[in-house]
Design a protein around this motif. Structure first.
Motif, PDB file in Angstrom:
ATOM      1  N   GLN A 115      61.922  38.491  23.532  1.00  0.00           N
ATOM      2  CA  GLN A 115      62.312  37.212  22.933  1.00  0.00           C
ATOM      3  C   GLN A 115      63.302  36.536  23.868  1.00  0.00           C
ATOM      4  OE1 GLN A 115      61.175  35.781  19.981  1.00  0.00           O
ATOM      5  NE2 GLN A 115      59.656  37.418  20.134  1.00  0.00           N
ATOM      6  N   LEU A 116      62.838  35.553  24.597  1.00  0.00           N
ATOM      7  CA  LEU A 116      63.706  34.846  25.533  1.00  0.00           C
ATOM      8  C   LEU A 116      63.888  33.418  25.056  1.00  0.00           C
ATOM      9  CD1 LEU A 116      62.160  36.071  28.910  1.00  0.00           C
ATOM     10  CD2 LEU A 116      64.060  37.061  27.615  1.00  0.00           C
ATOM     11  N   SER A 117      65.034  32.841  25.357  1.00  0.00           N
ATOM     12  CA  SER A 117      65.240  31.460  24.934  1.00  0.00           C
ATOM     13  C   SER A 117      65.009  30.480  26.080  1.00  0.00           C
ATOM     14  CB  SER A 117      66.641  31.289  24.347  1.00  0.00           C
ATOM     15  OG  SER A 117      67.599  31.682  25.293  1.00  0.00           O
ATOM     16  N   ARG A 118      64.667  31.009  27.262  1.00  0.00           N
ATOM     17  CA  ARG A 118      64.385  30.127  28.403  1.00  0.00           C
ATOM     18  C   ARG A 118      63.077  30.527  29.072  1.00  0.00           C
ATOM     19  NH1 ARG A 118      68.542  27.228  29.778  1.00  0.00           N
ATOM     20  NH2 ARG A 118      70.531  27.766  28.840  1.00  0.00           N
ATOM     21  N   PRO A 119      62.392  29.534  29.670  1.00  0.00           N
ATOM     22  CA  PRO A 119      61.200  29.881  30.444  1.00  0.00           C
ATOM     23  C   PRO A 119      61.594  30.668  31.690  1.00  0.00           C
ATOM     24  CG  PRO A 119      61.458  27.480  30.254  1.00  0.00           C
ATOM     25  CD  PRO A 119      62.693  28.100  29.699  1.00  0.00           C
ATOM     26  N   VAL A 120      60.682  31.479  32.181  1.00  0.00           N
ATOM     27  CA  VAL A 120      60.916  32.227  33.426  1.00  0.00           C
ATOM     28  C   VAL A 120      59.773  31.900  34.380  1.00  0.00           C
ATOM     29  CG1 VAL A 120      61.220  34.503  34.470  1.00  0.00           C
ATOM     30  CG2 VAL A 120      62.040  34.090  32.137  1.00  0.00           C
ATOM     31  N   TRP A 121      60.119  31.456  35.586  1.00  0.00           N
ATOM     32  CA  TRP A 121      59.114  31.116  36.590  1.00  0.00           C
ATOM     33  C   TRP A 121      59.295  31.988  37.819  1.00  0.00           C
ATOM     34  CZ3 TRP A 121      59.685  25.080  37.425  1.00  0.00           C
ATOM     35  CH2 TRP A 121      59.496  24.415  36.199  1.00  0.00           C
ATOM     36  N   LEU A 122      58.181  32.262  38.455  1.00  0.00           N
ATOM     37  CA  LEU A 122      58.209  32.887  39.782  1.00  0.00           C
ATOM     38  C   LEU A 122      57.869  31.818  40.810  1.00  0.00           C
ATOM     39  CD1 LEU A 122      58.014  35.283  41.871  1.00  0.00           C
ATOM     40  CD2 LEU A 122      55.595  35.435  41.227  1.00  0.00           C
ATOM     41  N   ALA A 123      58.669  31.748  41.888  1.00  0.00           N
ATOM     42  CA  ALA A 123      58.370  30.818  42.982  1.00  0.00           C
ATOM     43  C   ALA A 123      58.009  31.622  44.231  1.00  0.00           C
ATOM     44  CB  ALA A 123      59.575  29.932  43.265  1.00  0.00           C
ATOM     45  N   VAL A 124      56.896  31.260  44.862  1.00  0.00           N
ATOM     46  CA  VAL A 124      56.521  31.860  46.149  1.00  0.00           C
ATOM     47  C   VAL A 124      56.694  30.745  47.174  1.00  0.00           C
ATOM     48  CG1 VAL A 124      54.744  33.127  47.405  1.00  0.00           C
ATOM     49  CG2 VAL A 124      54.808  33.230  44.891  1.00  0.00           C
ATOM     50  N   TRP A 125      57.830  30.788  47.879  1.00  0.00           N
ATOM     51  CA  TRP A 125      58.232  29.671  48.750  1.00  0.00           C
ATOM     52  C   TRP A 125      57.394  29.614  50.028  1.00  0.00           C
ATOM     53  CZ3 TRP A 125      60.938  26.881  45.654  1.00  0.00           C
ATOM     54  CH2 TRP A 125      61.847  27.453  44.769  1.00  0.00           C
ATOM     55  N   THR A 126      57.176  28.406  50.513  1.00  0.00           N
ATOM     56  CA  THR A 126      56.380  28.184  51.737  1.00  0.00           C
ATOM     57  C   THR A 126      57.238  28.320  53.000  1.00  0.00           C
ATOM     58  OG1 THR A 126      54.903  26.662  50.562  1.00  0.00           O
ATOM     59  CG2 THR A 126      54.995  26.433  52.959  1.00  0.00           C
ATOM     60  N   GLU A 127      56.674  28.961  54.009  1.00  0.00           N
ATOM     61  CA  GLU A 127      57.256  29.011  55.363  1.00  0.00           C
ATOM     62  C   GLU A 127      58.752  29.341  55.358  1.00  0.00           C
ATOM     63  OE1 GLU A 127      57.188  29.810  58.284  1.00  0.00           O
ATOM     64  OE2 GLU A 127      56.365  28.179  59.520  1.00  0.00           O
ATOM     65  N   GLU A 128      59.080  30.552  54.903  1.00  0.00           N
ATOM     66  CA  GLU A 128      60.479  30.991  54.950  1.00  0.00           C
ATOM     67  C   GLU A 128      60.864  31.328  56.376  1.00  0.00           C
ATOM     68  OE1 GLU A 128      63.927  33.803  54.715  1.00  0.00           O
ATOM     69  OE2 GLU A 128      61.980  34.084  55.605  1.00  0.00           O
ATOM     70  N   GLU A 129      59.993  32.075  57.068  1.00  0.00           N
ATOM     71  CA  GLU A 129      60.370  32.659  58.354  1.00  0.00           C
ATOM     72  C   GLU A 129      60.521  31.656  59.493  1.00  0.00           C
ATOM     73  OE1 GLU A 129      61.372  35.563  58.662  1.00  0.00           O
ATOM     74  OE2 GLU A 129      60.411  36.857  57.195  1.00  0.00           O
ATOM     75  N   GLY A 130      59.777  30.556  59.434  1.00  0.00           N
ATOM     76  CA  GLY A 130      59.790  29.647  60.583  1.00  0.00           C
ATOM     77  C   GLY A 130      58.963  30.193  61.734  1.00  0.00           C
ATOM     78  N   SER A 131      57.993  31.062  61.440  1.00  0.00           N
ATOM     79  CA  SER A 131      57.148  31.622  62.494  1.00  0.00           C
ATOM     80  C   SER A 131      56.133  30.598  62.991  1.00  0.00           C
ATOM     81  CB  SER A 131      56.370  32.835  61.974  1.00  0.00           C
ATOM     82  OG  SER A 131      57.253  33.835  61.551  1.00  0.00           O
ATOM     83  N   ARG A 132      55.749  29.661  62.128  1.00  0.00           N
ATOM     84  CA  ARG A 132      54.766  28.652  62.530  1.00  0.00           C
ATOM     85  C   ARG A 132      55.422  27.289  62.765  1.00  0.00           C
ATOM     86  NH1 ARG A 132      49.303  26.671  59.301  1.00  0.00           N
ATOM     87  NH2 ARG A 132      48.545  25.318  60.994  1.00  0.00           N
ATOM     88  N   PHE A 133      56.208  26.838  61.807  1.00  0.00           N
ATOM     89  CA  PHE A 133      56.929  25.565  61.949  1.00  0.00           C
ATOM     90  C   PHE A 133      58.418  25.893  62.104  1.00  0.00           C
ATOM     91  CE2 PHE A 133      53.049  24.576  59.631  1.00  0.00           C
ATOM     92  CZ  PHE A 133      52.513  23.614  60.474  1.00  0.00           C
ATOM     93  N   ARG A 134      58.989  25.435  63.217  1.00  0.00           N
ATOM     94  CA  ARG A 134      60.240  25.986  63.738  1.00  0.00           C
ATOM     95  C   ARG A 134      61.422  26.057  62.768  1.00  0.00           C
ATOM     96  NH1 ARG A 134      63.186  21.204  65.859  1.00  0.00           N
ATOM     97  NH2 ARG A 134      61.907  19.491  65.128  1.00  0.00           N
TER      98      ARG A 134
END
Ligand code: ZN
Length: 413
Positions: A115-134
């Protein structure tokens, strides 16, 4: 408090399965952002979410969100997340563990009918490492409105721009600004990550409660002497730029070590010698200087000491010196309340833990600009990361996921 537990085998199996997408011959993983492998990884995550009755969707920069249907919850969500892009031949835990433990937490919440009173979301963030876009950390920066539209024109090594990479995923880069959230729109953010250093492993501890993410200041330094014939220029008449630079490099180590700031680090990681001939006295050396710490004042103090030492060495050796600030990322202190929650949860689960800073950058540093943010670390064997040899023991992956799950419960209850 009563504690929940994630399903151990299901989490471990998901780590194994995800590591097959982009697997390399050396036993590592290469998944650059917005490539086919990255897409495959995210679609695999979406399918897994769907199988457990969780909805998901992509925003305009390719961030993937998965939503927990915990009953009738409203208001700003509790967000958990990390990334699935990697460095070339990276490890199977960096980023992936936080995402998979996040997904496992959402599934566990759904199954436990918490029983939670807030929504819970998972975020899978784009391009954390900077391996492709600097610049890296693109998804989380876009989420706080810190990606300028001009960055969409940045190109990868093949000349493909960020905008066209997004279009290839059938996303609309023109909607970049719609991705951004304001303070107040997210209740809290928590990220589980491998430490990528050796502190927990060396201390034999199970969990790190991250106090903050260090700031990073970088300079390009240039030392100019006089290139000359190595056979005919006597030692006392030389203006050898490399010998001067070598003294400067040593001084960085000495000054940071002697500073008394235990978490501060200073590094010269890149150096080029001109003209670079075996029979030529070096005329110019260009090198990088990087300083990291949790406190801006400590970074100011160290940089000032280092640069004045450089000036002294340049004067003594009769060479010219100049430098330019190339990047300045501010330290991100994390929420005291969430740190305390993570520590209590770890204690309730019977895990050993310690407070510690993060010496590496993470998506969490940007989330900290718009909402109370916390980070959980688990040990990296021998501190190795960004390598096929990166390893976190199964038990530690499970512990980290349990801490994440119960921290979510506390933040969303
Ligand atoms: Zn990472």
């Amino acid at each position: 408090m009563t504690v929940l537990h994630i399903r151990r085998e299901r989490l471990l199996e998901s780590i194994r399965e995800l590591s097959c997408i982009g697997a390399t011959s050396k036993g590592g993983v290469t998944r650059f952002a917005l490539t086919g492998e990255d897409r495959q990884a995210r679609e695999w995550l979406q399918a897994r979410a769907k199988a457990h009755d969780l909805d998901s969707h992509f925003d305009a920069v390719g961030n993937l969100f998965v939503y927990c249907r915990a009953d009738a919850a409203g208001g700003p969500p509790v967000l958990v997340g990390s990334h699935v892009d990697t460095v070339p031949d990276g490890g199977r835990y960096d980023g992936a563990l936080g995402v998979l433990a996040g997904l496992e937490s959402l599934i566990s919440l759904q199954e436990s009918k918490a029983q939670l009173s807030r929504p819970v979301w998972l975020a899978v963030w784009t391009e954390e490492e900077g391996s492709r876009f600097r610049n890296g950390l693109i998804g989380s920066r876009a989420f706080i409105g810190e990606v300028a539209p001009t960055e969409l024109d940045d190109a990868d090594a093949q000349g493909i721009t960020l905008a066209s990479a997004l279009r290839n995923w059938e996303l609309e880069p023109a909607q970049l600004t719609e991705v951004a959230r304001e303070p107040g729109q997210v209740h809290a953010y928590v990220e589980l990550h491998i430490e990528q250093g050796a502190k927990l492993d060396a201390a034999g501890l199970q969990v790190g409660v991250v106090t903050g993410i260090v700031g990073i200041r970088r300079y390009d330094v240039s030392v100019k002497g006089q290139a000359n014939h190595a056979g005919t220029t006597p030692m006392h008449l030389r203006q050898d730029a490399l010998v001067a630079a070598a003294q400067m490099v040593q001084s960085v180590e000495q000054l940071v070590k002697a500073s008394g700031h235990a978490d501060a680090v200073g590094t010269v990681g890149k150096l080029s010698v001109q003209p670079g001939g075996v029979n030529v006295v070096p005329g110019q050396v260009d090198f990088s200087l990087e300083v990291r710490d949790l406190e801006t004042s400590v970074m100011d103090e160290l940089v000032e000491r280092i640069l004045s030492k450089f000036r002294e060495i340049a004067d003594t050796r009769n060479v010219q010196l100049c430098w330019e600030l190339t990047s300045d990322v501010k330290p991100a202190p994390l929420s005291r309340e969430i740190r305390q929650t993570i520590a209590e949860v770890a204690s309730d689960l019977g895990y050993s833990w310690q407070d510690m800073p993060s010496g590496a950058g993470h998506d969490a540093q940007h989330l900290a600009c718009i909402c109370p943010t916390g980070m959980i670390f688990v040990p990296s064997k021998d501190g190795i990361s960004h390598s096929p040899h990166e390893f976190t023991a199964d038990d530690n992956c499970v512990r980290g996921a349990n801490v994440l799950l119960n921290t979510i419960v506390q933040l969303a209850k």
